[in-house]
Design a protein around this motif. Structure first.
Motif, PDB file in Angstrom:
ATOM      1  N   UNK A 202     -53.097  50.553 -70.705  1.00 19.08           N
ATOM      2  CA  UNK A 202     -52.629  50.196 -69.361  1.00 19.08           C
ATOM      3  C   UNK A 202     -51.718  48.989 -69.424  1.00 19.08           C
ATOM      4  N   UNK A 203     -52.110  48.021 -70.300  1.00 18.32           N
ATOM      5  CA  UNK A 203     -51.304  46.802 -70.414  1.00 18.32           C
ATOM      6  C   UNK A 203     -49.894  47.142 -70.871  1.00 18.32           C
ATOM      7  N   UNK A 204     -49.801  47.999 -71.898  1.00 22.15           N
ATOM      8  CA  UNK A 204     -48.472  48.380 -72.388  1.00 22.15           C
ATOM      9  C   UNK A 204     -47.705  49.094 -71.297  1.00 22.15           C
ATOM     10  N   UNK A 205     -48.400  50.020 -70.635  1.00 21.69           N
ATOM     11  CA  UNK A 205     -47.712  50.796 -69.612  1.00 21.69           C
ATOM     12  C   UNK A 205     -47.174  49.903 -68.507  1.00 21.69           C
ATOM     13  N   UNK A 206     -48.039  49.049 -68.008  1.00 16.29           N
ATOM     14  CA  UNK A 206     -47.599  48.228 -66.880  1.00 16.29           C
ATOM     15  C   UNK A 206     -46.589  47.186 -67.297  1.00 16.29           C
ATOM     16  N   UNK A 207     -46.764  46.675 -68.546  1.00 21.47           N
ATOM     17  CA  UNK A 207     -45.799  45.683 -69.011  1.00 21.47           C
ATOM     18  C   UNK A 207     -44.417  46.306 -69.170  1.00 21.47           C
ATOM     19  N   UNK A 208     -44.385  47.569 -69.576  1.00 21.65           N
ATOM     20  CA  UNK A 208     -43.079  48.187 -69.812  1.00 21.65           C
ATOM     21  C   UNK A 208     -42.578  48.919 -68.587  1.00 21.65           C
ATOM     22  N   UNK A 209     -43.456  49.651 -67.914  1.00 23.36           N
ATOM     23  CA  UNK A 209     -42.987  50.476 -66.803  1.00 23.36           C
ATOM     24  C   UNK A 209     -42.525  49.641 -65.620  1.00 23.36           C
ATOM     25  N   UNK A 210     -42.996  48.417 -65.532  1.00 18.71           N
ATOM     26  CA  UNK A 210     -42.609  47.598 -64.400  1.00 18.71           C
ATOM     27  C   UNK A 210     -41.209  47.045 -64.518  1.00 18.71           C
TER      28      UNK A 210
ATOM     29  N   UNK B 189     -40.996  60.813 -68.555  1.00 22.30           N
ATOM     30  CA  UNK B 189     -41.492  59.439 -68.454  1.00 22.30           C
ATOM     31  C   UNK B 189     -41.819  59.046 -69.894  1.00 22.30           C
ATOM     32  N   UNK B 190     -41.041  58.120 -70.490  1.00 20.89           N
ATOM     33  CA  UNK B 190     -41.163  57.926 -71.936  1.00 20.89           C
ATOM     34  C   UNK B 190     -42.469  57.289 -72.413  1.00 20.89           C
ATOM     35  N   UNK B 191     -43.055  56.406 -71.618  1.00 23.01           N
ATOM     36  CA  UNK B 191     -44.282  55.764 -72.096  1.00 23.01           C
ATOM     37  C   UNK B 191     -45.437  56.758 -72.213  1.00 23.01           C
ATOM     38  N   UNK B 192     -45.533  57.666 -71.246  1.00 20.20           N
ATOM     39  CA  UNK B 192     -46.638  58.629 -71.256  1.00 20.20           C
ATOM     40  C   UNK B 192     -46.237  59.960 -71.871  1.00 20.20           C
TER      41      UNK B 192
ATOM     42  N   UNK C 250     -29.578  51.634 -66.145  1.00 20.34           N
ATOM     43  CA  UNK C 250     -30.649  52.102 -67.033  1.00 20.34           C
ATOM     44  C   UNK C 250     -30.401  53.577 -67.356  1.00 20.34           C
ATOM     45  N   UNK C 251     -31.263  54.168 -68.162  1.00 17.55           N
ATOM     46  CA  UNK C 251     -31.108  55.593 -68.455  1.00 17.55           C
ATOM     47  C   UNK C 251     -32.405  56.338 -68.141  1.00 17.55           C
ATOM     48  N   UNK C 252     -32.269  57.651 -67.965  1.00 16.69           N
ATOM     49  CA  UNK C 252     -33.462  58.517 -67.902  1.00 16.69           C
ATOM     50  C   UNK C 252     -33.225  59.698 -68.826  1.00 16.69           C
ATOM     51  N   UNK C 253     -34.316  60.180 -69.411  1.00  9.64           N
ATOM     52  CA  UNK C 253     -34.227  61.300 -70.352  1.00  9.64           C
ATOM     53  C   UNK C 253     -34.335  62.622 -69.602  1.00  9.64           C
ATOM     54  N   UNK C 254     -33.387  63.483 -69.862  1.00  6.89           N
ATOM     55  CA  UNK C 254     -33.291  64.742 -69.110  1.00  6.89           C
ATOM     56  C   UNK C 254     -33.217  65.918 -70.078  1.00  6.89           C
ATOM     57  N   UNK C 255     -33.859  67.005 -69.692  1.00  2.00           N
ATOM     58  CA  UNK C 255     -33.786  68.242 -70.470  1.00  2.00           C
ATOM     59  C   UNK C 255     -33.533  69.407 -69.504  1.00  2.00           C
ATOM     60  N   UNK C 256     -32.784  70.404 -69.959  1.00  3.72           N
ATOM     61  CA  UNK C 256     -32.547  71.552 -69.077  1.00  3.72           C
ATOM     62  C   UNK C 256     -31.211  72.210 -69.364  1.00  3.72           C
ATOM     63  N   UNK C 257     -30.671  72.931 -68.414  1.00  4.80           N
ATOM     64  CA  UNK C 257     -31.255  73.227 -67.114  1.00  4.80           C
ATOM     65  C   UNK C 257     -32.302  74.331 -67.199  1.00  4.80           C
ATOM     66  N   UNK C 258     -33.173  74.330 -66.212  1.00  4.34           N
ATOM     67  CA  UNK C 258     -34.181  75.373 -66.085  1.00  4.34           C
ATOM     68  C   UNK C 258     -33.759  76.247 -64.892  1.00  4.34           C
ATOM     69  N   UNK C 259     -33.344  77.465 -65.210  1.00  6.66           N
ATOM     70  CA  UNK C 259     -32.791  78.319 -64.154  1.00  6.66           C
ATOM     71  C   UNK C 259     -33.899  78.967 -63.334  1.00  6.66           C
ATOM     72  N   UNK C 260     -33.677  79.048 -62.041  1.00  9.12           N
ATOM     73  CA  UNK C 260     -34.639  79.703 -61.156  1.00  9.12           C
ATOM     74  C   UNK C 260     -33.994  80.999 -60.630  1.00  9.12           C
ATOM     75  N   UNK C 261     -33.925  81.185 -59.338  1.00  8.83           N
ATOM     76  CA  UNK C 261     -33.432  82.476 -58.820  1.00  8.83           C
ATOM     77  C   UNK C 261     -31.934  82.448 -58.505  1.00  8.83           C
ATOM     78  N   UNK C 262     -31.356  83.633 -58.629  1.00 11.71           N
ATOM     79  CA  UNK C 262     -29.939  83.823 -58.355  1.00 11.71           C
ATOM     80  C   UNK C 262     -29.825  84.337 -56.913  1.00 11.71           C
ATOM     81  N   UNK C 263     -29.687  83.418 -55.978  1.00 13.22           N
ATOM     82  CA  UNK C 263     -29.731  83.813 -54.567  1.00 13.22           C
ATOM     83  C   UNK C 263     -28.524  84.653 -54.167  1.00 13.22           C
TER      84      UNK C 263
END
Ligand code: FAD
Length: 492
Positions: free
Chosen positions: A99-107, A187-190, A236-249
């Motif tokens: 928890x300490x690591x998470x809160x120290x970093x995620x904050x 979410x990189x920490x978890x 900052x950055x966020x880690x993204x993966x995809x795309x995940x295709x859903x329906x072809x409306x």
């Protein structure tokens, strides 16, 4: 910048050890994660379903104590030596340290591990958006929507190879052509990921370099990834993966591949019941079909008035909320007779009702059957066209057979080798070459919202599927099968 952890919090325990502890605790801390992600070889986890303000809390899974009298699988081990620390103590320490690591970093608002993404880019992150690995995207803008929701604009950062950039542009372009899609954010920490649905560029102006995505995120109380995203700031950055295709409306509505038309009052209609950030799916659907003559009607439900502030105002009131601004841009581009938005706010005691859905649906029903019809709300108009209905009893009617739909999770990319042609003569790419299609009701929002309106999705073969239609819409269809024969319901 790597965020350092204060020694006073953790004693002489190394960060690596703590991260290993966190990993070992993951199954207990993250009850809903089906497979944990690993940094080097991410697996195709299923994000948990929508768990937002609408949904009731999912029950906590408790660690069950051994049953009294239950057979022991092996003889009891000898008692531990007195000097050995009890597992309970170690577990407690691990939880505290984790928890300490998470809160120290995620904050940290300026990020945690590789916030500028450069280290990971150098280590191969420059391959661009892909379905296998998470790649860093830079946060280039952040707009507040309400006290609990915001829009993040992400863009592929500098330093990505030309090949990676091209791959990203192509993947995003193909996803928009497909219709409905999402990306996973980690979410990189978890080491957990959740899906988010990019907002389309509704004003028709392409984004700067074709790698941008705008995510409308609601912060879920106690939610890991949404809270993490709420702390991401520009730079900052966020880690993204995809795309995940859903329906072809567009294909389902029978207008795939059509050219943009200026015709007002299209022959087909898409009605979206959107709960909260389900509006992103509604806007994706609108983006997919409005260029081709279909009309879109969005019934948007929010808990608080803040989320849709400015929607019913004219002038500058709407400018404060970026999602409302998008809706207004869509209406001014295609005309408010083709883009209808109806707003419901729990706090104001207004809810989407069977009657309001019926009004939207009856509009097209009347048009197809030749009578007067409600469109827009309360306004009486004349029939414009008689639309042929597909033979949905035919199981090779890939886009319109209810039986096939029940077993589906998503549509395959149009034009890909796996894509099948619809045999019922209802899409531009059908074997008969005729257009037709079905009207669509899309239900997009938290699990509880979807289940109430259309029945729950089901799981089979490791995939989340549409499952049979039930809920309020199922009830409505049972009462009026003739109308609903022209409509298909998708749970999103
Ligand atoms: C295809 C798809 C597209 C989506 N698009 C969007 C989008 O565009 N925008 C958006 O905001 N969301 C979207 N979502 C929802 C999103 O993926 C996440 O589910 C949402 O952000 C919550 O994730 P979280 O990690 O913050 O919450 P979680 O950590 O998963 O928690 C969810 C809820 O469960 C509770 N909880 C957590 N742990 C426990 C526990 N041990 N016991 C009991 N309860 C617990 C939390 O308190 C919280 O209420 C989409 C989902 C899907 C499937």
């Amino acid at each position: 910048m790597r965020h350092t952890v204060k020694p006073s919090l953790l004693g002489n325990v190394s960060t690596g050890t703590i991260q290993r502890w966190i990993c070992s605790l993951q199954p207990r801390l993250q009850h809903h994660i089906k497979q944990p992600l690993t940094a080097s070889e991410p697996t195709d986890i299923q994000s948990i379903r929508w768990q937002r303000t609408f949904s009731s809390s999912r029950p906590h899974r408790k660690l069950t104590p051994p049953q009294k009298g239950a057979p022991s699988p092996s003889p009891p081990p000898p008692p531990p030596p007195k000097t050995r620390r009890s597992p309970l103590l170690l577990l407690t320490l691990a939880v505290l340290a984790g928890s300490a690591v998470y809160w120290a970093t995620a904050g940290s608002t300026s990020g945690s591990f590789d916030d500028n993404g450069q280290r990971r880019l150098a280590a191969g992150g420059g391959i661009g958006l892909n379905k296998e690995t998470f790649v860093p995207f830079a946060v280039v803008a952040r707009e507040e929507v309400s006290p609990t929701a915001f829009v993040l604009t992400l863009r592929l950062p500098e330093g990505v190879s030309d090949e990676g950039r091209t791959r990203t542009v192509d993947a995003i372009k193909a996803a928009w052509q497909h219709g409905l899609w999402s990306v996973e954010v980690k979410q990189p920490q978890l080491q957990i990921a959740r899906d988010y649905t990019p907002l389309p560029n509704v004003d028709g102006v392409p984004n700067e370099d074709g790698t941008e995505m705008r995510l409308f995120v609601r912060v879920v109380h106690g939610g890991e990834v949404s809270r993490y995203l709420s702390r991401r700031t520009v730079g900052s950055t966020v880690d993204v993966r995809g795309p995940r295709l859903s329906f072809d409306v567009a294909a389902r509505v029978g207008e795939a591949g059509g050219k943009e038309t200026t015709t007002k009052g299209g022959e087909k209609q898409v009605v979206v019941l959107a709960g909260g950030t389900g509006i992103s799916t509604a806007l994706q659907a609108a983006h997919a079909v409005l260029g081709q003559g279909t009309s879109v009607s969005i019934l948007w439900a929010n808990r608080q008035a803040d989320d849709s502030i400015g929607l019913n105002e004219t002038g500058n009131g709407a400018a404060v909320n970026p999602v409302v601004r998008d809706i207004k841009a869509l209406q001014s581009r295609y005309g408010s007779d083709r883009v209808h938005i109806h707003n419901f706010v729990d706090a104001q005691q207004t809810w989407i009702t069977e009657a309001s859905v019926r009004k939207s649906i009856e509009g097209t029903d009347g048009a197809a059957s030749g009578g007067s019809w409600y469109w827009p709300w309360g306004k009486t108009q004349k029939k414009t066209a008689v639309v042929p209905q597909p033979d949905t009893t035919n199981p090779t009617c890939v886009y319109h057979s209810p039986r096939m739909l029940e077993r589906m999770e998503a549509d395959v990319l149009r034009g890909s080798p796996k894509a099948k042609k619809c045999s019922c003569g209802t899409t531009a790419e059908s074997t008969t070459g005729q257009a037709g299609g079905k009207n669509l009701v899309l239900v997009s929002g938290p699990d509880g919202f979807i289940a109430a309106w259309a029945g729950p999705k089901t799981w089979a073969g490791g995939q989340e599927r549409q499952g049979p239609m039930s809920g309020i819409l199922g009830h409505m269809a049972a009462k009026d099968p003739q109308t609903f024969a022209k409509w298909q319901v998708l749970k999103l």
